[in-house]
Every structure is written in structure tokens, then in C-alpha cells.
Scaffold this motif. Structure first.
Motif, short mmCIF file in Angstrom:
data_model
loop_
_atom_site.label_atom_id
_atom_site.label_comp_id
_atom_site.label_asym_id
_atom_site.label_seq_id
_atom_site.Cartn_x
_atom_site.Cartn_y
_atom_site.Cartn_z
N ARG A 1 -6.33 1.26 4.19
CA ARG A 1 -5.77 -0.08 4.29
C ARG A 1 -4.54 0.00 5.18
N ASP A 2 -4.22 -1.08 5.87
CA ASP A 2 -2.99 -1.11 6.67
C ASP A 2 -1.88 -0.42 5.87
N PRO A 3 -1.27 0.65 6.41
CA PRO A 3 -0.34 1.43 5.60
C PRO A 3 0.90 0.67 5.17
N VAL A 4 1.30 -0.34 5.94
CA VAL A 4 2.45 -1.14 5.53
C VAL A 4 2.08 -2.01 4.32
N GLU A 5 0.94 -2.66 4.40
CA GLU A 5 0.48 -3.47 3.27
C GLU A 5 0.22 -2.58 2.05
N ARG A 6 -0.31 -1.39 2.30
CA ARG A 6 -0.57 -0.47 1.19
C ARG A 6 0.71 -0.06 0.49
N ALA A 7 1.75 0.25 1.28
CA ALA A 7 3.04 0.64 0.69
C ALA A 7 3.62 -0.49 -0.16
N TRP A 8 3.55 -1.69 0.36
CA TRP A 8 4.08 -2.86 -0.36
C TRP A 8 3.31 -3.08 -1.67
N SER A 9 1.99 -2.99 -1.60
CA SER A 9 1.17 -3.17 -2.79
C SER A 9 1.43 -2.07 -3.82
N HIS A 10 1.57 -0.85 -3.33
CA HIS A 10 1.88 0.30 -4.20
C HIS A 10 3.22 0.08 -4.90
N TRP A 11 4.24 -0.33 -4.14
CA TRP A 11 5.56 -0.57 -4.73
C TRP A 11 5.48 -1.66 -5.80
N LYS A 12 4.78 -2.74 -5.52
CA LYS A 12 4.66 -3.83 -6.49
C LYS A 12 4.00 -3.34 -7.78
N MET A 13 2.99 -2.49 -7.66
CA MET A 13 2.33 -1.95 -8.84
C MET A 13 3.30 -1.13 -9.70
N GLU A 14 4.06 -0.24 -9.05
CA GLU A 14 5.00 0.61 -9.80
C GLU A 14 6.15 -0.21 -10.38
N TYR A 15 6.60 -1.22 -9.64
CA TYR A 15 7.67 -2.08 -10.14
C TYR A 15 7.19 -2.89 -11.34
N ALA A 16 5.97 -3.42 -11.24
CA ALA A 16 5.44 -4.26 -12.32
C ALA A 16 5.28 -3.48 -13.61
N ARG A 17 4.97 -2.19 -13.50
CA ARG A 17 4.78 -1.41 -14.73
C ARG A 17 6.03 -0.67 -15.17
N GLY A 18 7.13 -0.89 -14.45
CA GLY A 18 8.41 -0.35 -14.88
C GLY A 18 8.72 1.05 -14.42
N ALA A 19 7.83 1.68 -13.66
CA ALA A 19 8.10 3.03 -13.15
C ALA A 19 9.14 2.99 -12.04
N GLU A 20 9.21 1.87 -11.32
CA GLU A 20 10.16 1.70 -10.23
C GLU A 20 11.15 0.60 -10.58
#
Length: 246
Positions: free
Chosen positions: A100-119
Motif C-alpha cells: 500500500r502507498d507507504p505514506v498512507e500505510r504509516a498513517w493507518s498504522h499510527w491510527k491503529m496503535e493510537y486507537a488501542r492505546g499503544a501510542e
């Protein structure tokens, strides 16, 4: 063990459509997929890799009945030694990589970790100063949660894959293509795995990010920063596969 070996793995990338692909493949009667999508065997550092117990791996799958067995653990492309361990287990393994576009992938990955409290840190900090956190990680330089930028160096990872397996055993696809029109992509996957043609399914969304206040936005400055970070690696990926993003 040869007849019992897992025959294919969706080996990458996280937040790159692997769950959707696994979902589609679950409808193919000639495949026997792992009971859970992500088996996380070849990235398990607790295993004695001098004498790995492949029986424990095979226990994640239905009993061998002649169907092709496969799984999807997207960290394998990124995690050190995972691909090497896969090659030692089954040199004939077929590997599917969804990019996946690596910029979009990074943003999606960050949102996942933030949503679950790891970030807890904002995205802009994470993709700049926050990358230093990986130098305190074990193994050194890699991280399961905070690797927003690092997982997007696709050229480096695909080059390693091609160094371990013949290219005809690897299929590199774009997540955007699967999402827009799954039929042609799944036809390529079926051909790659030696399966008969199947009907084109309707598009579906799986693992869509939570609706919440993330306290960050993906800004034009972030995009430009990451495009610059990825520029050299993106050229390497294009040389290897012809694929380009952004």
C-alpha cells in the motif's frame, strides 16, 4: 514432511489489505487456511530456531487433506530473519506481498496503535523524532508497534525476499487494486497458486479504522517529509517490481 508443509503465505504488509485478501481466499474450497489469520510463527523469537518445532506451526491449520495450506502474517516481510526461517522451512514456499502507498500505510498504522492505546505521541513526532525509539528496541532497530516509517521501505524488503526465493515464487500486488476491483487481483492470485478460475467477488472493506478523535491529522508537510524519506527506496522498488506509489 513435504506433503504437510504450508504452501503459501501472505507475508506483507501490515495495513495493506492482507485481511481482505485472506477473507477472499477463505471462500476458495481448494484452500485450507490457518484457523486464525495471523499465525506469527516465523517472527516468534521465543522459538529455538536451531531446532524449530514445525508441529506447533502445523497445529494452527486444519489436518492435511490434500488442499493447499496457507496463512497471512504481514509482519513476516519486515521482521528480521522471518523470511530466512520461511526459506529454511519450505524453499518452495509461494509468497504473496500486498503493498500500500507507504505514506498512507504509516498513517493507518499510527491510527491503529493510537486507537488501542499503544501510542500516545502525535503522528508528526512519531515519523520524525519518534523513529529514534527503535534504537532502544530488541531486536535492535525494529519494533512491532512503532515501526510506522520503517515498514514502508518496501524496496529493501522485496529485494531481500527476491534474494531468498526465486521470483516466480513471489507475487507482489497493490492493495489499492484489490480494493478498487478485486476480481482481476484475485484471478492473479488464483493463477499464482495454481487454482482454477473463480467468480469475481463484490468489493468489501475489512478492518476499517475506528471513528474517533486522533488528535493528529496527516498534513501536507508530513506527506512531503515521508515522500523524501522514501524516495531512494521507492526507486529501488520500481526497479525491482515496476510498482510506484504517490
Amino acid at each position: 514432511m513435504a506433503e504437510d508443509r504450508v504452501a503459501f503465505i501472505v507475508a506483507g504488509v501490515q495495513k495493506g489489505g492482507t485481511t481482505a485478501l485472506f477473507d477472499y481466499l477463505g471462500e476458495a474450497p481448494s484452500l485450507a487456511l490457518s484457523r486464525e489469520k495471523e499465525v506469527h510463527f516465523f517472527d516468534d523469537e521465543a522459538i529455538d530456531w536451531a531446532r524449530p518445532d514445525y508441529g506447533a506451526y502445523h497445529a494452527a491449520f486444519p489436518p492435511s487433506d490434500g488442499r493447499l495450506r496457507g496463512e497471512a502474517t504481514p509482519i513476516y516481510l519486515y521482521w528480521p530473519q522471518s523470511l530466512e526461517r520461511i526459506a529454511a522451512y519450505n524453499p518452495a514456499m509461494k509468497l504473496i506481498v500486498m503493498l500500500r502507498d507507504p505514506v498512507e500505510r504509516a498513517w493507518s498504522h499510527w491510527k491503529m496503535e493510537y486507537a488501542r492505546g499503544a501510542e500516545t505521541q502525535p503522528f508528526a513526532w512519531c515519523v520524525r523524532e519518534g523513529r529514534q525509539r527503535l534504537f532502544a528496541a530488541e531486536p535492535w532497530g525494529v519494533h512491532r508497534e512503532f515501526s510506522y516509517v520503517e515498514r514502508g521501505f518496501y524496496g529493501e524488503q522485496v529485494e531481500r525476499l527476491f534474494g531468498l526465493f526465486p521470483r516466480e515464487q513471489a507475487l507482489v500486488l497493490k492493495a489499492e487494486d484489490l480494493r478498487a476491483d478485486p476480481g482481476p487481483v484475485l484471478a492473479r492470485v488464483r493463477g499464482f497458486l495454481g487454482l482454477p478460475p473463480g467468480a469475481a467477488p463484490a468489493p468489501r472493506d475489512v478492518h476499517v479504522g475506528r471513528e474517533m478523535d486522533y488528535g493528529s491529522q496527516l498534513t501536507a508537510e508530513d506527506v512531503a517529509h515521508l515522500r523524501a524519506v522514501y524516495a531512494r527506496d521507492a526507486a529501488r522498488l520500481a526497479d525491482l517490481t515496476g510498482l510506484r506509489f504517490g
